[in-house]
Motif scaffolding. Structure first.
Motif, mmCIF file in Angstrom:
data_model
loop_
_atom_site.group_PDB
_atom_site.id
_atom_site.type_symbol
_atom_site.label_atom_id
_atom_site.label_comp_id
_atom_site.label_asym_id
_atom_site.label_seq_id
_atom_site.Cartn_x
_atom_site.Cartn_y
_atom_site.Cartn_z
ATOM 1 N N GLU A 20 0.829 -1.205 0.000
ATOM 2 C CA GLU A 20 0.000 0.000 0.000
ATOM 3 C C GLU A 20 0.866 1.258 0.000
ATOM 4 O O GLU A 20 0.515 2.268 -0.623
ATOM 5 N N GLY A 21 2.014 1.190 0.652
ATOM 6 C CA GLY A 21 2.946 2.316 0.667
ATOM 7 C C GLY A 21 3.519 2.637 -0.698
ATOM 8 O O GLY A 21 3.972 3.759 -0.938
ATOM 9 N N ILE A 22 3.495 1.679 -1.594
ATOM 10 C CA ILE A 22 4.010 1.890 -2.952
ATOM 11 C C ILE A 22 2.897 2.297 -3.914
ATOM 12 O O ILE A 22 3.079 3.207 -4.716
ATOM 13 N N VAL A 23 1.759 1.670 -3.865
ATOM 14 C CA VAL A 23 0.710 1.928 -4.860
ATOM 15 C C VAL A 23 -0.191 3.112 -4.502
ATOM 16 O O VAL A 23 -0.836 3.681 -5.384
ATOM 17 N N ASN A 24 -0.246 3.493 -3.234
ATOM 18 C CA ASN A 24 -1.143 4.551 -2.770
ATOM 19 C C ASN A 24 -0.420 5.903 -2.826
ATOM 20 O O ASN A 24 0.537 6.132 -2.082
ATOM 21 N N PRO A 25 -0.884 6.832 -3.679
ATOM 22 C CA PRO A 25 -0.186 8.109 -3.800
ATOM 23 C C PRO A 25 -0.200 8.941 -2.521
ATOM 24 O O PRO A 25 0.720 9.726 -2.291
ATOM 25 N N GLU A 26 -1.206 8.773 -1.668
ATOM 26 C CA GLU A 26 -1.220 9.519 -0.407
ATOM 27 C C GLU A 26 -0.041 9.125 0.471
ATOM 28 O O GLU A 26 0.471 9.940 1.240
ATOM 29 N N LYS A 27 0.389 7.884 0.380
ATOM 30 C CA LYS A 27 1.556 7.435 1.150
ATOM 31 C C LYS A 27 2.848 7.764 0.409
ATOM 32 O O LYS A 27 3.810 8.243 0.997
ATOM 33 N N MET A 28 2.866 7.494 -0.898
ATOM 34 C CA MET A 28 4.090 7.688 -1.676
ATOM 35 C C MET A 28 4.533 9.161 -1.700
ATOM 36 O O MET A 28 5.730 9.438 -1.753
ATOM 37 N N LYS A 30 4.564 11.042 0.684
ATOM 38 C CA LYS A 30 5.213 11.337 1.967
ATOM 39 C C LYS A 30 6.699 10.969 1.967
ATOM 40 O O LYS A 30 7.435 11.377 2.853
ATOM 41 N N TYR A 31 7.136 10.173 0.967
ATOM 42 C CA TYR A 31 8.540 9.757 0.998
ATOM 43 C C TYR A 31 9.236 9.694 -0.356
ATOM 44 O O TYR A 31 10.454 9.507 -0.412
ATOM 45 N N PHE A 32 8.536 9.882 -1.482
ATOM 46 C CA PHE A 32 9.195 9.691 -2.777
ATOM 47 C C PHE A 32 8.839 10.763 -3.795
ATOM 48 O O PHE A 32 9.709 11.454 -4.298
ATOM 49 N N ILE A 33 7.580 10.924 -4.095
ATOM 50 C CA ILE A 33 7.136 11.874 -5.104
ATOM 51 C C ILE A 33 6.377 13.015 -4.425
ATOM 52 O O ILE A 33 5.958 12.882 -3.271
ATOM 53 N N SER A 34 6.200 14.131 -5.152
ATOM 54 C CA SER A 34 5.428 15.234 -4.576
ATOM 55 C C SER A 34 3.981 15.210 -5.048
ATOM 56 O O SER A 34 3.104 15.732 -4.362
ATOM 57 N N GLU A 35 3.727 14.613 -6.216
ATOM 58 C CA GLU A 35 2.365 14.545 -6.759
ATOM 59 C C GLU A 35 2.208 13.268 -7.570
ATOM 60 O O GLU A 35 3.174 12.778 -8.156
ATOM 61 N N SER A 36 0.973 12.785 -7.643
ATOM 62 C CA SER A 36 0.627 11.662 -8.514
ATOM 63 C C SER A 36 -0.800 11.875 -9.000
ATOM 64 O O SER A 36 -1.653 12.329 -8.241
ATOM 65 N N SER A 37 -1.035 11.513 -10.261
ATOM 66 C CA SER A 37 -2.391 11.661 -10.801
ATOM 67 C C SER A 37 -3.304 10.514 -10.374
ATOM 68 O O SER A 37 -4.489 10.532 -10.676
ATOM 69 N N GLY A 43 -2.948 -1.648 -15.883
ATOM 70 C CA GLY A 43 -3.555 -1.083 -17.075
ATOM 71 C C GLY A 43 -3.777 0.412 -17.047
ATOM 72 O O GLY A 43 -4.165 1.006 -18.045
ATOM 73 N N LYS A 44 -3.519 1.033 -15.921
ATOM 74 C CA LYS A 44 -3.737 2.467 -15.771
ATOM 75 C C LYS A 44 -2.436 3.208 -16.089
ATOM 76 O O LYS A 44 -1.353 2.638 -15.986
ATOM 77 N N ASN A 45 -2.520 4.465 -16.472
ATOM 78 C CA ASN A 45 -1.358 5.338 -16.619
ATOM 79 C C ASN A 45 -1.487 6.446 -15.598
ATOM 80 O O ASN A 45 -2.591 6.942 -15.362
ATOM 81 N N VAL A 46 -0.387 6.828 -14.979
ATOM 82 C CA VAL A 46 -0.393 7.946 -14.037
ATOM 83 C C VAL A 46 0.768 8.875 -14.356
ATOM 84 O O VAL A 46 1.681 8.518 -15.111
ATOM 85 N N ILE A 47 0.733 10.049 -13.773
ATOM 86 C CA ILE A 47 1.806 11.032 -13.925
ATOM 87 C C ILE A 47 2.384 11.302 -12.539
ATOM 88 O O ILE A 47 1.637 11.561 -11.593
ATOM 89 N N PRO A 58 5.518 10.419 -16.975
ATOM 90 C CA PRO A 58 4.420 9.476 -17.217
ATOM 91 C C PRO A 58 4.825 8.060 -16.798
ATOM 92 O O PRO A 58 5.915 7.595 -17.125
ATOM 93 N N ILE A 59 3.940 7.407 -16.072
ATOM 94 C CA ILE A 59 4.145 6.032 -15.618
ATOM 95 C C ILE A 59 3.136 5.186 -16.394
ATOM 96 O O ILE A 59 1.933 5.397 -16.279
ATOM 97 N N SER A 60 3.630 4.232 -17.177
ATOM 98 C CA SER A 60 2.746 3.443 -18.041
ATOM 99 C C SER A 60 3.030 1.955 -17.889
ATOM 100 O O SER A 60 3.925 1.553 -17.148
ATOM 101 N N GLU A 61 2.261 1.177 -18.627
ATOM 102 C CA GLU A 61 2.403 -0.287 -18.624
ATOM 103 C C GLU A 61 2.440 -0.851 -17.199
ATOM 104 O O GLU A 61 3.221 -1.745 -16.883
#
Length: 149
Positions: A20-28, A30-37, A43-47, A58-61
């Motif tokens: 959950e700490g990796i896939v959940n942007p609310e957690k991520m 807090k320690y890695f990225i500043s924003e996630s879409s 199958g989803k794409n995020v930024i 862009p994060i794909s595949e």
């Protein structure tokens, strides 16, 4: 020959919390990225946006196997594979592998830098998940682009 970047750490948390700490942007964030879409889902794409860079990535595949693995592409030449291994003491081994680049001088530099980058990701995740400490906060402010005077 293809180059790869590797990093591994043991986190004293159950595999579900680490996943959950990796896939959940609310957690991520807090320690890695500043924003996630959005959340990492198959199958989803995020930024992603990092605090030290103006660019968005862009994060794909994306491929997810709940509590076992996360893979994605953020560099067209490579695939990132994160695997989780549950241990009997209810801790989790996290392994990151990014591979695919051809061997040349520029890509060798990439492999060395990314190995350090993934080790930093793991250390920051461990500090946050185990102790609530945000190691990245302010750590890379020196890399931010300075406004022209």
């Amino acid at each position: 020959m293809r180059l790869e970047s590797n990093a591994t750490i043991q986190i004293q948390k159950p595999v579900g919390e680490v996943f959950e700490g990796i896939v959940n942007p609310e957690k991520m964030t807090k320690y890695f990225i500043s924003e996630s879409s959005g959340r990492l889902e198959t199958g989803k794409n995020v930024i992603w946006k990092f605090p030290e860079f103006n660019e968005r990535f862009p994060i794909s595949e994306i491929k997810i196997e709940t509590n076992r693995s996360i893979s994605f592409v953020w560099d067209p030449e490579t695939v990132v594979n994160i695997t989780l291994e549950k241990l009997p003491d209810n801790s989790t081994i996290v392994r990151v592998n990014e591979n695919g680049k051809e061997l040349n001088a520029d890509n060798l530099k990439w492999a060395l830098e990314n190995s350090g980058g993934w080790a930093n990701f793991l250390a920051c995740m461990k500090a946050f998940l185990e102790y609530g400490i945000q190691l990245r906060k302010g750590a890379f402010d020196f890399m931010k682009e300075k406004p022209n005077k």
